[in-house]
Design a protein around this motif. Structure first.
Motif, mmCIF file in Angstrom:
data_model
loop_
_atom_site.group_PDB
_atom_site.id
_atom_site.type_symbol
_atom_site.label_atom_id
_atom_site.label_comp_id
_atom_site.label_asym_id
_atom_site.label_seq_id
_atom_site.Cartn_x
_atom_site.Cartn_y
_atom_site.Cartn_z
ATOM 1 N N ALA A 56 13.300 -6.713 1.032
ATOM 2 C CA ALA A 56 12.297 -5.702 1.377
ATOM 3 C C ALA A 56 11.484 -5.247 0.175
ATOM 4 N N ASP A 57 11.809 -5.748 -1.000
ATOM 5 C CA ASP A 57 11.048 -5.417 -2.201
ATOM 6 C C ASP A 57 9.989 -6.476 -2.498
ATOM 7 N N THR A 58 9.757 -7.352 -1.543
ATOM 8 C CA THR A 58 8.811 -8.458 -1.737
ATOM 9 C C THR A 58 7.622 -8.298 -0.797
ATOM 10 N N LEU A 59 6.424 -8.230 -1.359
ATOM 11 C CA LEU A 59 5.216 -8.132 -0.548
ATOM 12 C C LEU A 59 4.910 -9.488 0.082
ATOM 13 N N ILE A 60 4.546 -9.472 1.360
ATOM 14 C CA ILE A 60 4.194 -10.713 2.050
ATOM 15 C C ILE A 60 2.785 -11.128 1.659
ATOM 16 N N SER A 61 2.594 -12.404 1.386
ATOM 17 C CA SER A 61 1.319 -12.877 0.835
ATOM 18 C C SER A 61 0.146 -12.601 1.762
ATOM 19 N N TRP A 62 0.374 -12.666 3.091
ATOM 20 C CA TRP A 62 -0.755 -12.488 4.010
ATOM 21 C C TRP A 62 -1.111 -11.028 4.272
ATOM 22 N N SER A 63 -0.340 -10.095 3.727
ATOM 23 C CA SER A 63 -0.649 -8.667 3.901
ATOM 24 C C SER A 63 -1.982 -8.349 3.230
ATOM 25 N N SER A 64 -2.908 -7.743 3.943
ATOM 26 C CA SER A 64 -4.248 -7.466 3.411
ATOM 27 C C SER A 64 -4.190 -6.489 2.247
ATOM 28 N N ARG A 65 -5.112 -6.660 1.329
ATOM 29 C CA ARG A 65 -5.133 -5.872 0.097
ATOM 30 C C ARG A 65 -6.396 -5.010 0.030
ATOM 31 N N GLY A 66 -6.352 -4.034 -0.853
ATOM 32 C CA GLY A 66 -7.494 -3.183 -1.113
ATOM 33 C C GLY A 66 -8.213 -3.647 -2.368
ATOM 34 N N LYS A 156 7.876 2.267 -5.355
ATOM 35 C CA LYS A 156 7.188 1.092 -5.898
ATOM 36 C C LYS A 156 8.025 -0.157 -5.675
ATOM 37 N N ILE A 157 7.388 -1.222 -5.182
ATOM 38 C CA ILE A 157 8.102 -2.490 -5.084
ATOM 39 C C ILE A 157 8.013 -3.201 -6.428
ATOM 40 N N SER A 158 9.050 -3.938 -6.760
ATOM 41 C CA SER A 158 9.291 -4.359 -8.148
ATOM 42 C C SER A 158 8.189 -5.195 -8.770
ATOM 43 N N SER A 159 7.501 -6.016 -7.985
ATOM 44 C CA SER A 159 6.565 -6.966 -8.579
ATOM 45 C C SER A 159 5.165 -6.400 -8.797
ATOM 46 N N PHE A 160 4.952 -5.122 -8.479
ATOM 47 C CA PHE A 160 3.611 -4.552 -8.611
ATOM 48 C C PHE A 160 3.660 -3.194 -9.313
ATOM 49 N N ASN A 161 2.475 -2.688 -9.657
ATOM 50 C CA ASN A 161 2.360 -1.389 -10.320
ATOM 51 C C ASN A 161 2.171 -0.285 -9.292
ATOM 52 N N ASN A 166 -2.177 -3.546 -3.751
ATOM 53 C CA ASN A 166 -1.293 -4.430 -2.998
ATOM 54 C C ASN A 166 -0.332 -3.626 -2.135
ATOM 55 N N GLN A 167 0.246 -2.582 -2.728
ATOM 56 C CA GLN A 167 1.247 -1.775 -2.035
ATOM 57 C C GLN A 167 0.841 -0.317 -1.879
ATOM 58 N N GLY A 168 -0.280 0.110 -2.474
ATOM 59 C CA GLY A 168 -0.704 1.504 -2.392
ATOM 60 C C GLY A 168 0.281 2.415 -3.095
ATOM 61 N N TYR A 169 0.797 3.401 -2.345
ATOM 62 C CA TYR A 169 1.754 4.345 -2.924
ATOM 63 C C TYR A 169 3.179 3.797 -2.889
ATOM 64 N N GLY A 170 3.389 2.684 -2.185
ATOM 65 C CA GLY A 170 4.699 2.058 -2.209
ATOM 66 C C GLY A 170 5.317 1.860 -0.834
ATOM 67 N N ARG A 171 6.580 1.455 -0.847
ATOM 68 C CA ARG A 171 7.329 1.187 0.394
ATOM 69 C C ARG A 171 7.899 2.499 0.937
ATOM 70 N N VAL A 172 7.706 2.718 2.235
ATOM 71 C CA VAL A 172 8.147 3.959 2.871
ATOM 72 C C VAL A 172 9.658 4.120 2.720
ATOM 73 N N SER A 173 10.091 5.321 2.318
ATOM 74 C CA SER A 173 11.523 5.604 2.145
ATOM 75 C C SER A 173 11.788 7.063 2.492
ATOM 76 N N GLU A 269 -3.347 12.633 -3.409
ATOM 77 C CA GLU A 269 -3.138 12.558 -4.852
ATOM 78 C C GLU A 269 -1.671 12.837 -5.161
ATOM 79 N N ARG A 270 -1.024 11.881 -5.837
ATOM 80 C CA ARG A 270 0.405 12.002 -6.134
ATOM 81 C C ARG A 270 0.654 11.959 -7.636
ATOM 82 N N ILE A 271 1.593 12.797 -8.081
ATOM 83 C CA ILE A 271 2.014 12.807 -9.483
ATOM 84 C C ILE A 271 3.531 12.624 -9.522
ATOM 85 N N ILE A 272 4.002 11.717 -10.369
ATOM 86 C CA ILE A 272 5.434 11.506 -10.574
ATOM 87 C C ILE A 272 5.738 11.742 -12.055
ATOM 88 N N ILE A 273 6.716 12.588 -12.328
ATOM 89 C CA ILE A 273 7.116 12.861 -13.709
ATOM 90 C C ILE A 273 8.614 12.602 -13.845
#
Length: 530
Positions: A56-66, A156-161, A166-173, A269-273
């Motif tokens: 679940a930490d892997t983005l699928i290649s066909w997922s549309s990007r921004g 955040k999923i591991s392979s992206f920033n 690609n992932q926006g704010y990340g994987r829902v948790s 707008e999100r801030i993580i410290i």
């Protein structure tokens, strides 16, 4: 692009503020800007797809990007969308209870909507008090609040920033979004604020870290507001702009969405410290930067190891004097800082906040601190900021705060770091057993890789702080913005592109053109990618 369908969804939620729509980003990846309307709307949650289970930490290649056509983050979140069991209706007589496996962002989207339904139940049944049912009053969550909760806890999923397209704010948790005493994350505390703000006014909230903040991994804070619909085909689709910043122990401002300045495109707008300690004070400021209406409602959430939330403050009036009319909050908490200065006094370094009621004349036209900050040219800014009264009333706009307050300890997830300096590398510095020169030789042709390396944090410094020449985090005397770019390959091919980038973030022109500016250029200027 942002079309009439996108505008319809935004308009509907604006008129029905409790209604949150989830829209699949599309299956046209991995190329950039492949996200399709109406997933380009602002008040919805656009969803991309990752694999499932242990993958679940892997983005699928066909997922549309921004990003979207106006440079906003998209998709906003990602969720598992591979091999999902779905209903399979066959005919009127049989097979209507069968299931079938499907893959796509259309599978990730209902999974995310289901998570939002649980968050709505969380508020409706009052779990938000202390993580147990009924610990808080029953509360009808708005779309902005639901969205803020989901984006705030996204991982955040591991392979992206963080905050990429690609992932926006990340994987829902949900585990990282809302505390539960039993069967969930009991360490974190949850804060929610749903209020309104007027144009050019501020609201301040302060929290104090307690116990062992390290056990929480990070402090997460997210601001979301439901914006008005924009015109179809808009190049700037944000109608009402709010700004969100955070300060640790009254240090330098930390900006949202991984930026080094304000975000004037997204309505989330999100801030993580990270790296906070017990008794650290974190001040969150919401500012009505540019509103199209009298006031805007917003939702603000925070999750972490903290105590009670302090709002304000407004100075306490003396006995037998009337309570002053409402003004923007401009002073720190009474128990941590001196009281606000008198009207004719300059603010102390600790209270380094602009007076948004202050007006002055420049070339016969009434101006305010925000004009200095957002519209004034560098030459105009230097001229007005020489005047003592303007310096006293507009210290932030005149860039005086950083000179008067010590920078906080750098945070690995982004934030204040070393200042630009001469274009020289530290010959003794190594990152992952490579010197600055070796990093340049190995990855110099890969702009994205260089960006990732330069913004990496070692045990006591940022890489760009030691490899100033390699990372182009330096100022070349006498050069213009283009000459200071990373070999001039991105962001400076034309003056037209350069002006667009500098309009969004004047740091790129006024200080130095570094890898951050190039990243901005790739987002906002199509010319830069030709």
């Amino acid at each position: 692009e942002y079309n009439s369908d996108s505008a319809w969804f935004d308009g509907y939620t604006f008129e029905n503020p409790n209604f949150l729509t989830f829209i699949a980003a599309g299956n046209s990846g991995p190329s950039s800007r492949s996200i399709g309307a109406p997933a380009t709307a602002k008040n919805i949650i656009s969803v991309g797809a990752v694999n499932r289970g242990s993958n679940a930490d892997t983005l699928i290649s066909w997922s549309s990007r921004g990003p979207t056509s106006d440079g906003r983050i998209g998709p906003m979140v990602v969720a598992p969308g591979v091999g999902t069991d779905s209903s399979s209706a066959k005919n009127k007589k049989n097979g209507n209870c069968d299931t079938v496996e499907f893959s796509g962002t259309s599978m990730a989207t209902p999974a995310t909507a289901g998570a939002a339904a649980l968050v709505r139940q969380y508020f409706k049944e009052g779990w938000y008090g202390d993580g147990t049912k009924g610990s808080g009053a029953s509360y009808e969550a708005t779309a902005a609040l639901l969205k803020a909760v989901l984006l705030n806890g996204a991982q955040k999923i591991s392979s992206f920033n963080n905050y990429d397209n690609n992932q926006g704010y990340g994987r829902v948790s949900l585990y990282h979004s809302i505390p539960l005493k039993k069967g969930g994350n009991s360490k974190i505390k949850f804060m929610k604020k749903e209020e309104s703000i007027e144009n050019k006014k501020s609201k301040v909230y302060e929290i104090t870290m307690k116990g062992n903040p390290a056990g929480c991994a990070d402090l997460r804070m997210t601001l979301v507001w439901t914006d008005e619909a924009a015109q179809s085909g808009c190049s700037k689709c944000l109608v009402n702009d709010l700004d969100f910043t955070a300060q640790v122990n009254d240090g330098n401002a930390v900006y949202p969405n991984g930026k080094k300045g304000k975000d004037s495109k997204n309505n989330a707008e999100r801030i993580i410290i990270t790296g906070l300690k017990a008794k650290d004070k974190v001040k969150m400021t919401v500012f009505g930067a540019n509103l199209n209406r009298e006031k805007m409602d917003f939702a603000l959430v925070a999750v972490g190891c903290f105590g009670d939330v302090q709002t304000g403050p407004t100075p306490v009036p003396k006995p037998d004097t009337p309570q002053p009319s409402k003004k923007p909050v401009t002073t720190p908490a009474p128990n941590s800082q001196p009281p606000a200065p008198a009207p004719n006094e300059a603010p102390s370094p600790q209270g380094c906040v602009d007076d948004f009621n202050f007006k002055f004349k420049f070339k016969g036209v009434k101006r305010d601190c925000m004009w200095i900050f957002t519209e004034a040219k560098q030459s105009q800014k230097k001229k007005v900021c020489k005047k003592a009264k303007i310096k006293a009333k507009c210290p932030m706009a005149c860039d005086l705060c950083e000179e008067e307050t010590p920078p906080p300890v750098p945070f690995p997830t982004g934030g204040p770091g070393p200042e630009p300096g001469p274009c020289k590398d530290d010959k003794n510095f190594k990152f992952q057993n490579r010197t600055c020169k070796q990093i340049s030789n190995r990855f110099g042709d890969d702009i994205q890789k260089m960006f990732e390396i330069c913004w990496s944090f070692t045990k006591d410094n940022w890489v760009y702080g030691s490899c100033k020449a390699t990372c182009k985090y330096c100022t070349k005397k006498g050069s213009n913005c283009c000459a200071a770019s990373y070999d001039g390959r991105i962001g400076c091919k034309t003056k037209k592109c350069q002006k667009l980038v500098c309009k969004q973030d004047d740091f790129c022109c006024d200080v130095t053109w570094d890898l951050f500016c190039q990243d901005v250029a790739m987002d906002v200027c199509d010319i830069c990618n030709e």
